[in-house]
Design an enzyme around this catalytic site. Structure first.
Site, PDB file in Angstrom:
ATOM      1  CG  HIS A 474      -2.204   0.742   1.018  1.00 31.74           C
ATOM      2  ND1 HIS A 474      -2.505   1.405  -0.142  1.00 31.74           N
ATOM      3  CD2 HIS A 474      -3.271   0.951   1.847  1.00 31.74           C
ATOM      4  CE1 HIS A 474      -3.691   1.981  -0.039  1.00 31.74           C
ATOM      5  NE2 HIS A 474      -4.178   1.716   1.157  1.00 31.74           N
ATOM      6  CG  ASP A 478      -2.858   5.136  -4.054  1.00 34.46           C
ATOM      7  OD1 ASP A 478      -2.236   5.017  -2.981  1.00 34.46           O
ATOM      8  OD2 ASP A 478      -2.702   6.082  -4.846  1.00 34.46           O
TER       9      ASP A 478
END
Length: 503
Positions: A474, A478
Site C-alpha cells: 500500500h 493505492d
C-alpha cells in the site's frame, strides 16, 4: 608464458572493489587455485585464485587500490611454480598424510553458489571414504538458503578424504574432499569431523594483517581490533566487520523478551513422543523473508471473484489440438499469466518496487510462479512473460516446475521477478491472503474452482467460480489501482478474446 590475473565478476550492480590483502609476493611459487589476493566490495569479500601454476610476477594493483571488473591485478609466469594440486602451504600436511596429497590427488571444492550466497551446509554424502567414483558422479549435496546444489566428481578415482562432513557449514570455494587417482586413502580420513575444529586453533596464533579499509574504518570509529570479530581469511578483519561492531555498540540493549515466544511447558510423557528436527537453511530463509515482508511493506489484500466458464470452455475445445501441436498441455496458468501481464501494463505500480525514496517501474514482466516442493516454497521466474505465447508460457512453467520439485533450480532462475502468482487452488484452498515476495509490490492468489449459484440475467444459475486475492504494498499501490488490476484480470479471464484484442 605469462598469464594475467584479472578482477572476477563481482555480482549484480557491483562495479568496483578494493584490493584488501595480497597473500603472495613477486617471485613466490603458486599452484592452481591457490588464493592470490582478497578483494573487498560494498557487499561481499571475494578471494581471487590463481588460474595457473607458476611464479608470481608483477603485482599491478596494490593493497588499498580500487579496481573495476576485469581490471588487471597481477601476472603469473607459468611452469616454474608449485605442482598442480599442491600449494606450498600444504607441504607439511603431505608428510603427515602422504596418501591423500601430491600429484595424484584432486581437491573437490565447493562450486559457485551464486550471487549473494557465501556459504552452504553439507546435507548428504552419497559416497564414503574408500569408495570408487567416476567422473561427474554425484559425491554430495549442499544446501544453501535458496537452493540445493549437487557436487559432481571432477575426476575418476577413489574418495580418499572427506574434509567437510554432513552438517558442516562451508564457505564458497572451500575444500569438501580429496579424490585419489591412484586409489590411496588418507590415514586421517576416518575422522573428518575433527579437522574443522583444529583449524581455528591453528589460525588463532597467526599475526594476520587486517584489510586496509578496515584499519581506516576502525580509526575513524575510534575502536580497536580486539573489539571486532574478523570474518575474513584466517580471521582477518574486513570493513563490514567494523560496520557490524559499530552498529552493535550503538544498538539499544536487547529487550528481556526473546524474539520468538518461549515454548510452553510440555508434560514428560508428551516430550518423550516428540521429534525435534532442525530447520533447513531454505526453510529458515523462507521464514525470515516472510517476516521481513510483514515488517517492511504495508501489505493489504483486496478480493474479487471470476467466472471461469469461458476459460474452461476454451480449454476444453482446444486442449487436444494444443497439446498435439506444442507438445505441452494447456492449463489455466497461461491464462492467468497472460491476464496479469495485460493488467500490469494498465496498472504499472503493481509491477514496480521501492528503492529508498524512489519507485522503480519495470517496463517488462518477469513472472514468478510459486511452486511447492518437499523442501519448501520456491518461486521460479518466467522472464519476459509479457512477450511469450500461451505455448511458451506453458512450456516454461512445466519445465521450471519439474526442476523445482527435483531441487535442480539455480539461483538465477529464482531472481529478478517483478510480480508473482500463487495457486493455492491445487491444494484445495477456497480463499487466502498471499504474502508479498520482496521486493515485489504485488502477488495474485488463485484458488479452487467451485460451482456456486450465481445470478445471471436475472436468473440463478450454477457457475464455476474462483476467488481471486491481490496482496499489494500500500506504500506505492493505492486501493484504486489494486481494484482496477483485479477487475482487468477478471474481465480478461471471463472473456479471453479481450487478450487477443488488447482490450
Amino acid at each position: 608464458m605469462t598469464t594475467e590475473v584479472r578482477v572476477p565478476t563481482l555480482g549484480e550492480s557491483v562495479t568496483e572493489a578494493t584490493v584488501a590483502t595480497w597473500f603472495k609476493n613477486p617471485g613466490d611459487a603458486v599452484a592452481v587455485d591457490e588464493m592470490l589476493c582478497e578483494l573487498e566490495t560494498d557487499k561481499v569479500t571475494v578471494e581471487v585464485p590463481s588460474p595457473v601454476a607458476g611464479t608470481m610476477g608483477d603485482i599491478v594493483a596494490a593493497e588499498g587500490e580500487t579496481v573495476g571488473v576485469d581490471a588487471l591485478l597481477a601476472t603469473i609466469a607459468e611452469g616454474d611454480g608449485a605442482p598442480v594440486g599442491e600449494p606450498p602451504a600444504a607441504k607439511e600436511e603431505t608428510a603427515a598424510a602422504p596418501a591423500a596429497s601430491g600429484g595424484d590427488s584432486i581437491d573437490v571444492m565447493v562450486p559457485t553458489l551464486g550471487e549473494s550466497v557465501t556459504e552452504a551446509t553439507v546435507s548428504t554424502w552419497f559416497k564414503a571414504v574408500g569408495d570408487s567414483v567416476a567422473q561427474d558422479e554425484m559425491l554430495c549435496e549442499l544446501e544453501t538458503d535458496k537452493v540445493s546444489v549437487e557436487v559432481p566428481a571432477p575426476a575418476a578415482g577413489v574418495l580418499a578424504e572427506i574434509v567437510a562432513p554432513e552438517g558442516a557449514t562451508v564457505e564458497a570455494s572451500a575444500k569438501l574432499a580429496v579424490i585419489s587417482s591412484s586409489g590411496a586413502v588418507a590415514a586421517t580420513a576416518a575422522a573428518p569431523a575433527e579437522a574443522p575444529a583444529a583449524a581455528p586453533a591453528a589460525a588463532s596464533g597467526k599475526d594476520v594483517a587486517n584489510a586496509p579499509s578496515a584499519e581506516k574504518a576502525m580509526a575513524e570509529a575510534g575502536i580497536s581490533a580486539d573489539q571486532v570479530s574478523g570474518t575474513g581469511r584466517d580471521g582477518r578483519i574486513m570493513k563490514e566487520d567494523v560496520a557490524k561492531a559499530v552498529a552493535a555498540a550503538k544498538a539499544p540493549a536487547p529487550a528481556a523478551a526473546p524474539a520468538t515466544a518461549p515454548r510452553a511447558p510440555v508434560a514428560a510423557e508428551d516430550a518423550a513422543r516428540e521429534e525435534r528436527v532442525k530447520m533447513t537453511r531454505l526453510r529458515q530463509t523462507i521464514a525470515k523473508r516472510l517476516k521481513d515482508a510483514q515488517n517492511t511493506a504495508a501489505i493489504l489484500t483486496t478480493y474479487n471473484e471470476v467466472d471461469m466458464g469461458a476459460c474452461m470452455e476454451l480449454r476444453k475445445q482446444y486442449k487436444d489440438e494444443f497439446e498435439k501441436k506444442h507438445g505441452v498441455r494447456l492449463g489455466f496458468m497461461s491464462f492467468f499469466t497472460k491476464a496479469c501481464c495485460h493488467a500490469l501494463k494498465e496498472v504499472p505500480e503493481v509491477n514496480a518496487e521501492i528503492d529508498g525514496t524512489d519507485i522503480v517501474y519495470k517496463n517488462f514482466v518477469h513472472m514468478g510462479i510459486a511452486a511447492g516442493t518437499p523442501q519448501g516454497l520456491v518461486v521460479p521466474v518466467i522472464r519476459d512473460a509479457d512477450r511469450m505465447s500461451f505455448a511458451e508460457i506453458e512450456k516454461a512453467i512445466a519445465e521450471k516446475g519439474k526442476r523445482a520439485r527435483d531441487g535442480k533450480l539455480s539461483m538465477a532462475e529464482m531472481q529478478g521477478g517483478t510480480f508473482t502468482i500463487s495457486n493455492g487452488g491445487v491444494y484445495g484452498s477456497l480463499m487466502s491472503s498471499p504474502i508479498l515476495n520482496p521486493p515485489q509490490s504485488g502477488i495474485l492468489g488463485m484458488h479452487k474452482i467451485q460451482d456456486r449459484p450465481m445470478v445471471v440475467g436475472g436468473e440463478i444459475v450454477i457457475r464455476p467460480m474462483m476467488y481471486l486475492a491481490l496482496s499489494y504494498d500500500h506504500r506505492i499501490v493505492d486501493g484504486k489501482g489494486a481494484v482496477t488490476f483485479l477487475v482487468r484480470v477478471k474481465e480478461a479471464l471471463e472473456d479471453p478474446r479481450r487478450l487477443l484484442m488488447d482490450l
